[in-house]
Design a protein around this motif. Sequence first.
Motif, PDB file in Angstrom:
ATOM      1  N   LYS A 143       0.828  -1.211   0.000  1.00  0.00           N
ATOM      2  CA  LYS A 143       0.000   0.000   0.000  1.00  0.00           C
ATOM      3  C   LYS A 143       0.862   1.261   0.000  1.00  0.00           C
ATOM      4  O   LYS A 143       0.541   2.255  -0.665  1.00  0.00           O
ATOM      5  CB  LYS A 143      -0.930   0.013   1.208  1.00  0.00           C
ATOM      6  CG  LYS A 143      -1.910   1.188   1.222  1.00  0.00           C
ATOM      7  CD  LYS A 143      -2.836   1.127   2.407  1.00  0.00           C
ATOM      8  CE  LYS A 143      -3.879   2.238   2.331  1.00  0.00           C
ATOM      9  NZ  LYS A 143      -3.289   3.591   2.231  1.00  0.00           N
ATOM     10  N   GLU A 144       1.952   1.208   0.741  1.00  0.00           N
ATOM     11  CA  GLU A 144       2.857   2.363   0.794  1.00  0.00           C
ATOM     12  C   GLU A 144       3.413   2.691  -0.590  1.00  0.00           C
ATOM     13  O   GLU A 144       3.426   3.853  -1.017  1.00  0.00           O
ATOM     14  CB  GLU A 144       3.996   2.072   1.769  1.00  0.00           C
ATOM     15  CG  GLU A 144       4.990   3.222   1.921  1.00  0.00           C
ATOM     16  CD  GLU A 144       6.103   2.888   2.881  1.00  0.00           C
ATOM     17  OE1 GLU A 144       7.222   3.431   2.707  1.00  0.00           O
ATOM     18  OE2 GLU A 144       5.874   2.090   3.816  1.00  0.00           O
ATOM     19  N   ASP A 147       0.509   3.985  -2.898  1.00  0.00           N
ATOM     20  CA  ASP A 147       0.151   5.379  -2.620  1.00  0.00           C
ATOM     21  C   ASP A 147       1.204   6.341  -3.166  1.00  0.00           C
ATOM     22  O   ASP A 147       0.869   7.422  -3.670  1.00  0.00           O
ATOM     23  CB  ASP A 147      -0.008   5.596  -1.109  1.00  0.00           C
ATOM     24  CG  ASP A 147      -1.231   4.890  -0.542  1.00  0.00           C
ATOM     25  OD1 ASP A 147      -2.101   4.492  -1.348  1.00  0.00           O
ATOM     26  OD2 ASP A 147      -1.311   4.747   0.688  1.00  0.00           O
ATOM     27  N   HIS A 152      -3.343   1.451  -8.262  1.00  0.00           N
ATOM     28  CA  HIS A 152      -4.594   1.021  -7.654  1.00  0.00           C
ATOM     29  C   HIS A 152      -4.772  -0.486  -7.883  1.00  0.00           C
ATOM     30  O   HIS A 152      -4.624  -0.979  -8.996  1.00  0.00           O
ATOM     31  CB  HIS A 152      -5.775   1.780  -8.260  1.00  0.00           C
ATOM     32  CG  HIS A 152      -5.669   3.265  -8.102  1.00  0.00           C
ATOM     33  ND1 HIS A 152      -5.974   3.917  -6.929  1.00  0.00           N
ATOM     34  CD2 HIS A 152      -5.256   4.225  -8.980  1.00  0.00           C
ATOM     35  CE1 HIS A 152      -5.782   5.213  -7.078  1.00  0.00           C
ATOM     36  NE2 HIS A 152      -5.333   5.428  -8.307  1.00  0.00           N
TER      37      HIS A 152
END
Length: 234
Positions: A143-144, A147, A152
């Motif tokens: 996720k890091e 982002d 996505h």
Amino acid sequence: MSSKRLLRIDGFPRIEVRTNARARRVRVHILPEGFTVVVPPRTSIVDVIEVMNSHRDVFLDSYEKVKKKPIAPGFSIDAPCFKLSVVEGEGVVFRLRIVDDKAVVYCPTDADYDNAKTQMLLKNTIVRAMKRQAELLLPPLLKEWADRYDFHYRKVKINGARRRWGSCTSAGTINLSCYLLTLPSELIDYVLLHELCHTRHMNHSSDFYALLNKVTDGNSDALNKQLKNYKPSF
């Protein structure tokens, strides 16, 4: 095109015979898990057996030097993101505990480490410990990176695949092997970025590699080479 088949010869460990159209002669590769024999098309099994037996002593001596040692007390994994040790315990069953962020496998005092079932149990226990740690570490790290570069994906799954570090489906699911934890941290990041790039390019086109090179600061080729040459400790 190539094909694979297993061959049994008394006294030898696992032998996998691979037929390869580009092969010009019989080539024997000695690996920790056994032998891989690459042969030209129309090579008979009789010919393969003759090659193996004619160099039997040399092959078996070489195999003894590289074969995988049984997992037993004293075995350890000391990777940056995963640490584990196998020790002798006092109980009558195998136990897994986490002690100070390190996985410890306690073995019965009477365990037979040459027994195939014992080795399978130990391997499964170690994989279970890796999966537990991977589920804590890899999703937040993915996720890091997502982002940071505006990737996505739909969800992430952790599995026990041994021959594939990761994959990405067209539905946006990223699959990651718990064996990633045996890699250096920079190679873990590389695999995660590789799969994230597939959320935009579901192929290995020039556009995919251009994107991968961009998010790895121009180091994708070097990191890919390191990954291919890396031999995990487990």
